[in-house]
Enzyme design. Structure first.
Site, PDB file in Angstrom:
ATOM      1  N   ASP A 121       4.329  -6.016   4.718  1.00  0.00           N
ATOM      2  CA  ASP A 121       3.674  -4.896   5.399  1.00  0.00           C
ATOM      3  C   ASP A 121       3.550  -5.189   6.889  1.00  0.00           C
ATOM      4  OD1 ASP A 121       2.330  -2.498   5.801  1.00  0.00           O
ATOM      5  OD2 ASP A 121       0.374  -3.337   5.324  1.00  0.00           O
ATOM      6  N   ASP A 152      -0.481   4.413   0.581  1.00  0.00           N
ATOM      7  CA  ASP A 152      -0.977   5.451   1.485  1.00  0.00           C
ATOM      8  C   ASP A 152      -0.299   5.319   2.840  1.00  0.00           C
ATOM      9  OD1 ASP A 152      -2.441   3.015   1.952  1.00  0.00           O
ATOM     10  OD2 ASP A 152      -3.888   4.144   3.141  1.00  0.00           O
ATOM     11  N   HIS A 192       0.845  -1.202   0.000  1.00  0.00           N
ATOM     12  CA  HIS A 192       0.000   0.000   0.000  1.00  0.00           C
ATOM     13  C   HIS A 192       0.873   1.241   0.000  1.00  0.00           C
ATOM     14  CE1 HIS A 192       0.362   1.212   4.326  1.00  0.00           C
ATOM     15  NE2 HIS A 192       0.498  -0.088   4.550  1.00  0.00           N
ATOM     16  N   GLU A 230      -5.216   1.391   2.429  1.00  0.00           N
ATOM     17  CA  GLU A 230      -5.015   0.386   3.477  1.00  0.00           C
ATOM     18  C   GLU A 230      -5.162   0.987   4.862  1.00  0.00           C
ATOM     19  OE1 GLU A 230      -3.065  -2.175   6.415  1.00  0.00           O
ATOM     20  OE2 GLU A 230      -2.549  -0.117   5.874  1.00  0.00           O
ATOM     21  N   GLU A 231      -4.647   2.201   5.050  1.00  0.00           N
ATOM     22  CA  GLU A 231      -4.711   2.829   6.366  1.00  0.00           C
ATOM     23  C   GLU A 231      -6.117   3.312   6.709  1.00  0.00           C
ATOM     24  OE1 GLU A 231      -2.392   2.365   8.211  1.00  0.00           O
ATOM     25  OE2 GLU A 231      -0.441   2.526   7.245  1.00  0.00           O
ATOM     26  N   ASP A 271       6.252   1.577   6.661  1.00  0.00           N
ATOM     27  CA  ASP A 271       4.829   1.230   6.536  1.00  0.00           C
ATOM     28  C   ASP A 271       4.169   2.126   5.482  1.00  0.00           C
ATOM     29  OD1 ASP A 271       2.260   0.224   6.957  1.00  0.00           O
ATOM     30  OD2 ASP A 271       1.897   1.500   8.690  1.00  0.00           O
ATOM     31  N   HIS A 282       3.082   4.069  12.427  1.00  0.00           N
ATOM     32  CA  HIS A 282       1.887   4.744  12.970  1.00  0.00           C
ATOM     33  C   HIS A 282       2.227   5.727  14.091  1.00  0.00           C
ATOM     34  CE1 HIS A 282      -1.500   1.887  11.438  1.00  0.00           C
ATOM     35  NE2 HIS A 282      -0.459   1.871  10.622  1.00  0.00           N
TER      36      HIS A 282
END
Length: 480
Positions: free
Chosen positions: A202, A106, A104, A173-174, A139, A452
Site C-alpha cells: 500500500d 476503500d 484496504h 483505511e482512508e 491505492d 489521492h
C-alpha cells in the site's frame, strides 16, 4: 525461481483476467469518507469475499466493527467489515510459514469535475501507453487484488502455494482505520495466532524507474476547525460588513499554522523531532532519486528544495503540515455571493520520530484556541482531532525484507532501494506490536501514480511485475 517458472508465465498468460478483475472492482465507488457511499463500500467487501471463495480461500469472515463514532451525521452509521480469510492449512509433518496480507478496499473521493480526464470509477486502459486509470488502481485495489491473482496463478500453474496466507482487508483505511486496531488485538491469539510475518502493498516507489522496499512511514494526525456564526448562509450584499464572518475567522487561524516555505508555526513540535544521525545522513546519498523525478511526479517545478537530500529528509523524516480544504464554503464554478454560516477547515500533520501524538494534539488545539481568542470574534470555535496514526520504522535486513529484495532483483535485475515514505499506513505499528512480528512494505506502483489525486494510474508493467515479485517473495520467504 527462474523467469521461465510456470507461475510467472501463468501471470503473463492471465493478464487479461487480472485486468478484468481490477476493472470490476474499480467500478464500485467505495469511498469510506462519504457517508452516502457507505453501502458501496460494503458492496465491495462482498465482491472481494466472493473472489476469495472462488479462489479457494476458506474460513472467510466479514467482521462487524460496529457503529462509526462521531463526528458523523448519522449516529447509526455502520463501519465497513474487515475481511478475514485463509488459504492453506498447516500440516503437522510439514508446517508452512504463514504470511498475513493486509490491504484496504476503500478509496479516496473522486469526481470527474475535479480534473480527471475520464470518469474516476470507470476503469480506463490506455493501450498505447499501457497505463490503467481509475480511483483505487494503485491505492490500494490493484495491489490488494495482486495477491488474489498470485494465488490464481499458482493454482492454474498446478503449483502448491509455498506458504499459508491470511488476509486482513479493511474498508476504512482512508478514514483512519477506525475499529481495526481493536480487532487486531482481539484476534492476535485467535485468527492471527499462527502469523509469522505481515506484508503490506500500500505504498509506492520513490521515483518512476527503480523498485524499492520501504522500512519506515510518517504518521498522520488529522484535525478539523469548526467555526459557527449565522444560523444560515447569508447574502453578502445584504449582510456583508455588518456580521462577523466565520470564513474570515477561519482564514486567519489557518494562515497561522504554517509558512509558505513549509515551516510549521505551532510551538513545541520542532523540539520533539529526533535529531539526524550520521548513519542516517549517509543513507540518503545512496538513494537513486533526483529533483527532476520529483518535478515529474508533481507535474510542476514547485519543489521547496533543490537537492535530493533535503527533498527526501523533508518527505520522510521531518514533520509537515498540509491544509486540505474547507467544508461549508462555496467552491463550484461561477460567482456565488454567499457568506457561509458555518465552515470547517481541515488540515493534517505528518508525524515522525519522536513526536508524541497526544502531546501534539494538545499543542495544536492550544495554538488554534490562542489565535482565535486574539480575533475577539463572537463566533463559536472548536478544534478537534478527527483521526490519527503513529509513525513506524523497522529493520530492513530481516528475513522478510531479504526475501523481498531477492524477489525484486529477479524481476527487475537490480537491488531495490531501501526507503522510508512520507505517507501513512496507520495499522502497520499495530500489527507489529499485537502480533509480535515484523512488517514488510512491498510497493507495486510508481511514485507518479497520483494516489489521492486526479487521474490516479497504475502502469500495466508494474501490475504484472508486482505480482511476479509477490509470487517469488512467497517462495523465498518459505525457505529456511
Amino acid at each position: 525461481m527462474a523467469s521461465n517458472n510456470p507461475v510467472l508465465n501463468k501471470i503473463e498468460e492471465l493478464k487479461p483476467t487480472f485486468i478484468k478483475r481490477l476493472s470490476d472492482a474499480i467500478a464500485i465507488p467505495a469511498v469510506s469518507g462519504d457517508e452516502s457511499l457507505r453501502p458501496k463500500v460494503v458492496e465491495k467487501a462482498h465482491f472481494l469475499a466472493k473472489q476469495l471463495k472462488d479462489l479457494g480461500f476458506h474460513d472467510i469472515q466479514l467482521k462487524d466493527l460496529g457503529v462509526q463514532p462521531p463526528p458523523v451525521s448519522d449516529s447509526n452509521l455502520k463501519l465497513p467489515p474487515v475481511i478475514l480469510s485463509r488459504y492453506g492449512n498447516n500440516d503437522s509433518k510439514n508446517k508452512k510459514k504463514t504470511i498475513l496480507i493486509y490491504g484496504h478496499y476503500d478509496v479516496q473521493p473522486a469526481l470527474k469535475e475535479d480534473g480527471w480526464d475520464t470518469e474516476p470509477f470507470t476503469f480506463y486502459l490506455d493501450e498505447e501507453k499501457q497505463i490503467m486509470r481509475g480511483r483505487g488502481v494503485t491505492d490500494d485495489t490493484g495491489p490488494l487484488l495482486g495477491w488474489l491473482n498470485v494465488v490464481q496463478a499458482y493454482r492454474e500453474a498446478g503449483k502448491e502455494l509455498p506458504v499459508n496466507l491470511i488476509t486482513c482487508f479493511e474498508g476504512m483505511e482512508e478514514s483512519g482505520s477506525i475499529g481495526l486496531d481493536k480487532l487486531i488485538i482481539e484476534e492476535a491469539d485467535k485468527y492471527f495466532k499462527d502469523v509469522d510475518t505481515v506484508c503490506i502493498s500500500d505504498n509506492y516507489w520513490l521515483g518512476t524507474k527503480k523498485p524499492v522496499l520501504t522500512y519506515g512511514l510518517r504518521g498522520c494526525n488529522y484535525y478539523q476547525i469548526t467555526i459557527k456564526g449565522p444560523k444560515a448562509d447569508l447574502h453578502s450584499g445584504v449582510f456583508g460588513g455588518c456580521v462577523t464572518e466565520p470564513m474570515i475567522d477561519l482564514v486567519h487561524v489557518l494562515q497561522s499554522l504554517v509558512k509558505p516555505n513549509g515551516e510549521i508555526q505551532i510551538a513545541g513540535i520542532k523540539e520533539m523531532v529526533a535529531p539526524v544521525t550520521e548513519t542516517e545522513n549517509q543513507i540518503y546519498e545512496k538513494i537513486d532519486f533526483s529533483v527532476e523525478e520529483l518535478n515529474q511526479a508533481i507535474g510542476s517545478k514547485t519543489s521547496l528544495y533543490d537537492n535530493k537530500r533535503d527533498i527526501l529528509m523533508h518527505r520522510w523524516r521531518y514533520p509537515s503540515l498540509s491544509i486540505h480544504g474547507v467544508e461549508g464554503a462555496f467552491y463550484g464554478p461561477g460567482a456565488k455571493t454567499v457568506i457561509p454560516g458555518q465552515v470547517i477547515g481541515k488540515f493534517s500533520i505528518r508525524t515522525v520520530p519522536d513526536i508524541d501524538s497526544k502531546k501534539l494534539d494538545q499543542l495544536v488545539i492550544d495554538h488554534c484556541n490562542k489565535v482565535f481568542a486574539e480575533l475577539k470574534s463572537p463566533n463559536t470555535f472548536k478544534t478537534e482531532l478527527v483521526h490519527d496514526g503513529n509513525y513506524w520504522i523497522t529493520d530492513p535486513f530481516n528475513k522478510s525484507f531479504t526475501a523481498a529484495a531477492r524477489a525484486t532483483k529477479d524481476i527487475y535485475g537490480v537491488e531495490p532501494d531501501l526507503t522510508r515514505e512520507g505517507g501513512s499506513i496507520p495499522i502497520t505499528l499495530t500489527f507489529e506490536k499485537a502480533l509480535k512480528t515484523n512488517v514488510l512494505l512491498l510497493p507495486m506502483g510508481r511514485g507518479d501514480d497520483a494516489a489521492h489525486s486526479i487521474n490516479e494510474k497504475l502502469d500495466v508493467s508494474n501490475y504484472i511485475n508486482g505480482m511476479k515479485i509477490m509470487a517469488n517473495y512467497l517462495l523465498y520467504y518459505s525457505e529456511d
